[in-house]
Write a protein that holds these residues in place. Structure first.
Motif, mmCIF file in Angstrom:
data_model
loop_
_atom_site.group_PDB
_atom_site.id
_atom_site.type_symbol
_atom_site.label_atom_id
_atom_site.label_comp_id
_atom_site.label_asym_id
_atom_site.label_seq_id
_atom_site.Cartn_x
_atom_site.Cartn_y
_atom_site.Cartn_z
ATOM 1 N N ARG A 51 57.399 54.258 47.825
ATOM 2 C CA ARG A 51 56.119 54.966 47.768
ATOM 3 C C ARG A 51 55.180 54.430 48.845
ATOM 4 O O ARG A 51 54.949 53.216 48.949
ATOM 5 C CB ARG A 51 55.472 54.801 46.393
ATOM 6 C CG ARG A 51 54.139 55.564 46.267
ATOM 7 C CD ARG A 51 53.377 55.200 45.004
ATOM 8 N NE ARG A 51 53.935 55.840 43.825
ATOM 9 C CZ ARG A 51 54.174 55.218 42.679
ATOM 10 N NH1 ARG A 51 53.909 53.928 42.552
ATOM 11 N NH2 ARG A 51 54.673 55.871 41.671
ATOM 12 N N CYS A 52 54.644 55.335 49.639
ATOM 13 C CA CYS A 52 53.699 54.960 50.696
ATOM 14 C C CYS A 52 52.434 54.389 50.052
ATOM 15 O O CYS A 52 51.844 55.017 49.163
ATOM 16 C CB CYS A 52 53.361 56.192 51.534
ATOM 17 S SG CYS A 52 52.041 55.893 52.733
ATOM 18 N N LEU A 53 52.002 53.201 50.497
ATOM 19 C CA LEU A 53 50.820 52.558 49.907
ATOM 20 C C LEU A 53 49.535 53.281 50.298
ATOM 21 O O LEU A 53 48.521 53.158 49.634
ATOM 22 C CB LEU A 53 50.744 51.093 50.356
ATOM 23 C CG LEU A 53 51.777 50.152 49.719
ATOM 24 C CD1 LEU A 53 51.598 48.730 50.241
ATOM 25 C CD2 LEU A 53 51.684 50.168 48.195
ATOM 26 N N GLN A 54 49.586 54.048 51.373
ATOM 27 C CA GLN A 54 48.374 54.735 51.812
ATOM 28 C C GLN A 54 48.190 56.104 51.146
ATOM 29 O O GLN A 54 47.113 56.408 50.668
ATOM 30 C CB GLN A 54 48.392 54.891 53.335
ATOM 31 C CG GLN A 54 47.126 55.502 53.901
ATOM 32 C CD GLN A 54 47.014 55.247 55.394
ATOM 33 O OE1 GLN A 54 46.869 54.107 55.847
ATOM 34 N NE2 GLN A 54 47.104 56.317 56.155
ATOM 35 N N CYS A 55 49.260 56.909 51.098
ATOM 36 C CA CYS A 55 49.082 58.282 50.595
ATOM 37 C C CYS A 55 49.892 58.570 49.330
ATOM 38 O O CYS A 55 49.718 59.627 48.725
ATOM 39 C CB CYS A 55 49.427 59.307 51.670
ATOM 40 S SG CYS A 55 51.190 59.570 51.910
ATOM 41 N N GLY A 56 50.791 57.675 48.946
ATOM 42 C CA GLY A 56 51.532 57.868 47.704
ATOM 43 C C GLY A 56 52.819 58.664 47.843
ATOM 44 O O GLY A 56 53.552 58.846 46.869
ATOM 45 N N GLU A 57 53.121 59.188 49.039
ATOM 46 C CA GLU A 57 54.340 59.989 49.240
ATOM 47 C C GLU A 57 55.585 59.162 48.908
ATOM 48 O O GLU A 57 55.714 58.011 49.316
ATOM 49 C CB GLU A 57 54.406 60.463 50.710
ATOM 50 C CG GLU A 57 55.632 61.272 51.084
ATOM 51 C CD GLU A 57 55.573 62.731 50.660
ATOM 52 O OE1 GLU A 57 54.603 63.117 49.978
ATOM 53 O OE2 GLU A 57 56.511 63.477 50.996
ATOM 54 N N LEU A 58 56.513 59.771 48.141
ATOM 55 C CA LEU A 58 57.754 59.087 47.764
ATOM 56 C C LEU A 58 58.866 59.400 48.763
ATOM 57 O O LEU A 58 58.966 60.532 49.252
ATOM 58 C CB LEU A 58 58.194 59.543 46.375
ATOM 59 C CG LEU A 58 57.377 59.020 45.194
ATOM 60 C CD1 LEU A 58 57.706 59.829 43.941
ATOM 61 C CD2 LEU A 58 57.656 57.534 44.960
ATOM 62 N N VAL A 78 58.540 54.939 58.762
ATOM 63 C CA VAL A 78 57.182 55.505 58.859
ATOM 64 C C VAL A 78 57.054 56.615 57.814
ATOM 65 O O VAL A 78 57.971 57.418 57.667
ATOM 66 C CB VAL A 78 56.941 56.069 60.286
ATOM 67 C CG1 VAL A 78 55.610 56.802 60.363
ATOM 68 C CG2 VAL A 78 57.001 54.958 61.327
ATOM 69 N N CYS A 79 55.965 56.656 57.103
ATOM 70 C CA CYS A 79 55.749 57.668 56.064
ATOM 71 C C CYS A 79 55.835 59.070 56.659
ATOM 72 O O CYS A 79 55.211 59.356 57.687
ATOM 73 C CB CYS A 79 54.388 57.479 55.401
ATOM 74 S SG CYS A 79 53.978 58.823 54.249
ATOM 75 N N ARG A 80 56.607 59.954 55.990
ATOM 76 C CA ARG A 80 56.807 61.299 56.539
ATOM 77 C C ARG A 80 55.552 62.152 56.388
ATOM 78 O O ARG A 80 55.456 63.226 56.973
ATOM 79 C CB ARG A 80 58.020 61.971 55.899
ATOM 80 C CG ARG A 80 57.976 62.048 54.389
ATOM 81 C CD ARG A 80 59.311 62.509 53.845
ATOM 82 N NE ARG A 80 59.398 63.963 53.893
ATOM 83 C CZ ARG A 80 60.515 64.653 53.718
ATOM 84 N NH1 ARG A 80 61.643 64.023 53.514
ATOM 85 N NH2 ARG A 80 60.510 65.957 53.736
ATOM 86 N N LYS A 81 54.595 61.701 55.586
ATOM 87 C CA LYS A 81 53.392 62.510 55.374
ATOM 88 C C LYS A 81 52.202 62.013 56.200
ATOM 89 O O LYS A 81 51.549 62.795 56.881
ATOM 90 C CB LYS A 81 53.042 62.508 53.890
ATOM 91 C CG LYS A 81 52.102 63.624 53.475
ATOM 92 C CD LYS A 81 52.077 63.751 51.969
ATOM 93 C CE LYS A 81 50.991 64.696 51.499
ATOM 94 N NZ LYS A 81 50.767 64.540 50.047
ATOM 95 N N CYS A 82 51.923 60.675 56.129
ATOM 96 C CA CYS A 82 50.671 60.201 56.733
ATOM 97 C C CYS A 82 50.876 59.251 57.908
ATOM 98 O O CYS A 82 49.915 58.903 58.586
ATOM 99 C CB CYS A 82 49.793 59.538 55.677
ATOM 100 S SG CYS A 82 50.307 57.859 55.261
ATOM 101 N N GLY A 83 52.118 58.796 58.126
ATOM 102 C CA GLY A 83 52.351 57.932 59.285
ATOM 103 C C GLY A 83 52.162 56.452 59.028
ATOM 104 O O GLY A 83 52.372 55.633 59.930
#
Ligand SMILES: [Zn+2]
Lengths: 398, 112
Positions: free
Chosen positions: B9-16, B23-28
């Protein structure tokens, strides 16, 4: 300023089982392409760069630095040379790099060779080798393979759009029929639709490989090489053949793990690559007269024909039933026999597809010619759709 | 051995994510926390494969893509006699490939 690029030579020995070494197989294709272009080997050949496309020569044939080996044995030294690996889309990638080398002004003449020798290993070693392009944690260790993903994809498409097993078989029979007129095709026989779809022994004649996919829904394992000569349009009059112009190239990538795709029934990278190629060529799907689509599995030909804009989503199989993808139909697809019948030597496939479009636009596709063809599209599909290259070729106005 | 598998889970945006991304696929963003993947999932699609690659001493294996209630889709092996799209399956983690000196663990989805 970007320079225009054309194709002036093609070489396509028959795919199948190679009786010579990997490098010799590549050389036979290369000299056919040089001869076709009217390039004399030896001093004054004028080739500035060689690209060799292969997915697995390092693993399958235990040979590396092959582009350098080829440039020497073909006596093209001191031309530049590189090998290109982009999975089953290596061939179209190498053509793209050749295009870039010429368009940039760095080279005038580029030789692109694609080759793969897959039948040196057993079937299960080959299946394992191809599966190494899947995700190394989330896919490969499970025993997942390309046919496994194709089977799961086919089941989804059948559920969503009503595609039948017999639709896949129709695509296969069409491609086998086309291959009868292509002397370079690996498989030269046509299965009967009733036998592979309705016979009481169909589970023996046409057994499941990855349910719901059967043997005839999947391409064979082939050795083979194919080569083309690219040149700057401004030097095209040096060569024996009139140039076929590379009007557009597009390429797009998608998630590595297939389960992560936003829409499981889409081939997004195919759509994006095709859109990019149309835009660059300033052409639309309806301007295409012929297409080679990457039918490693027959379901892919159907869904790609929708993603590149020939038919609305979910209607590709209906077009197959109406015969619109046959020669003489609205948009003939895989006149070469496709990967299904011509064979799919991975690194060679993208080059082979472009060669079929060149032959169609030249009017040299004897027995399978699409009359008056002026523009064509080739789609080369890597991974399970995570790296796709689309190429549009056009015939120059006289 | 009690092996577990995780989503990230991305700590910045929560994307799983599964598998792990750099790198997070949603927020980078680039920082993640592990979230246990367990419980029930829904079968999205499946296949039964007869030509297995090297290293699997079985006549065939079933595979599927399974959707977790948190929205993630993952691939795994199936131990289900007659799989059907839409069926609820139980998530287990087991040996998916036996290696020399190292076994590979992964999702094995079973009938409930
Ligand atoms: Zn994020």
């Amino acid at each position: 300023m970007r320079r225009e690029v054309g194709i002036v030579g093609v070489g396509h020995p028959r795919f199948g089982k190679s009786s010579v070494s990997f490098t010799d197989m590549c050389c036979y294709a290369a000299v056919d392409a040089l001869d076709d272009a009217g390039i004399k080997t030896g001093e004054g050949h004028g080739v500035d760069q060689l690209f060799l496309a292969s997915m697995g020569a390092q693993m399958l044939n235990r040979q590396s630095g092959i582009a350098s080996a080829l440039v020497d044995t073909l006596n093209l030294r001191p031309a530049m040379a590189e090998s290109v690996e982009n999975g089953p889309a290596s061939g179209a990638s190498a053509i793209k790099l050749g295009y870039m080398a010429i368009a940039s002004g760095m080279c005038d003449v580029v030789l692109v060779i694609g080759g793969e020798m897959m039948r040196v290993v057993s079937g299960w070693e080959g299946t394992d080798f191809v599966a190494t392009m899947l995700h190394p944690i989330a896919e490969y260790p499970y025993g997942l393979t390309l046919p496994a993903f194709a089977g799961m994809f086919t089941r989804l498409i059948m559920e969503k759009y009503g595609v039948l097993e017999s639709d896949l078989a129709r695509v296969a029979v069409k491609n086998h029929e086309n291959a009868m007129y292509n002397p370079a095709a690996h498989i030269q026989l046509v299965p009967k639709l009733e036998v592979i779809t309705e016979d009481e022994d169909k589970d023996i004649i046409n057994p499941y490989v990855a349910e719901p996919l059967r043997l005839y829904d999947v391409c064979p394992v082939s050795d083979g090489a194919a080569a083309i000569v690219l040149c700057a349009m401004e030097v095209a009059d040096r060569f024996a053949k009139k140039p076929i112009r590379i009007a557009g190239i597009g390429q797009a990538t998608d998630t590595h793990a297939v389960a992560e795709r936003e829409v499981a029934t889409d081939l997004l990278a195919v759509r994006l690559a095709a859109q990019q190629a149309y835009k660059m060529a300033n052409l639309a799907p309806q301007d295409m007269d012929v297409a080679e689509l990457h039918d490693a599995f027959q379901i892919l030909e159907i869904v790609e024909s929708e993603e590149v804009g020939f038919f609305p989503r979910g209607e590709g199989h209906l077009a197959v039933r109406r015969g619109e993808t046959k020669i003489g139909g609205k948009i003939p697809i895989n006149t070469s026999g496709g990967l299904k019948a011509k064979g799919h030597p991975l690194g060679a496939t993208g080059v082979s597809q472009v060669i079929e479009i060149v032959l169609q636009l030249r009017g040299e596709a004897t027995g399978r010619q699409v009359e008056g063809a002026r523009a064509g599209l080739a789609v080369n599909f890597g991974g399970f759709g995570n790296n796709v290259v689309a190429t549009i070729l056009t015939k120059e106005v006289e | 051995m009690n092996e577990q598998l995780f989503a990230y889970r991305c700590l910045q945006c929560g994307e799983l994510h599964h598998p792990q991304h750099f790198v997070c696929r949603k927020c980078g963003a680039r920082q993640f926390e592990k979230v246990l993947l367990e419980g029930e999932g829904t079968l999205v699609t499946w296949t039964r494969v007869y030509n297995l690659p090297e290293g699997y001493m079985k006549p065939f294996l079933c595979f599927g893509i399974v959707n977790f209630p948190n929205g993630l889709n993952v691939s795994g092996q199936l131990e289900v006699d007659q799989p059907e799209i839409g069926t609820k399956l139980q998530t287990t983690v087991g040996v998916v490939k036996e290696g020399i000196g190292q076994d590979y663990f992964g999702f094995i989805f079973k009938a409930k």
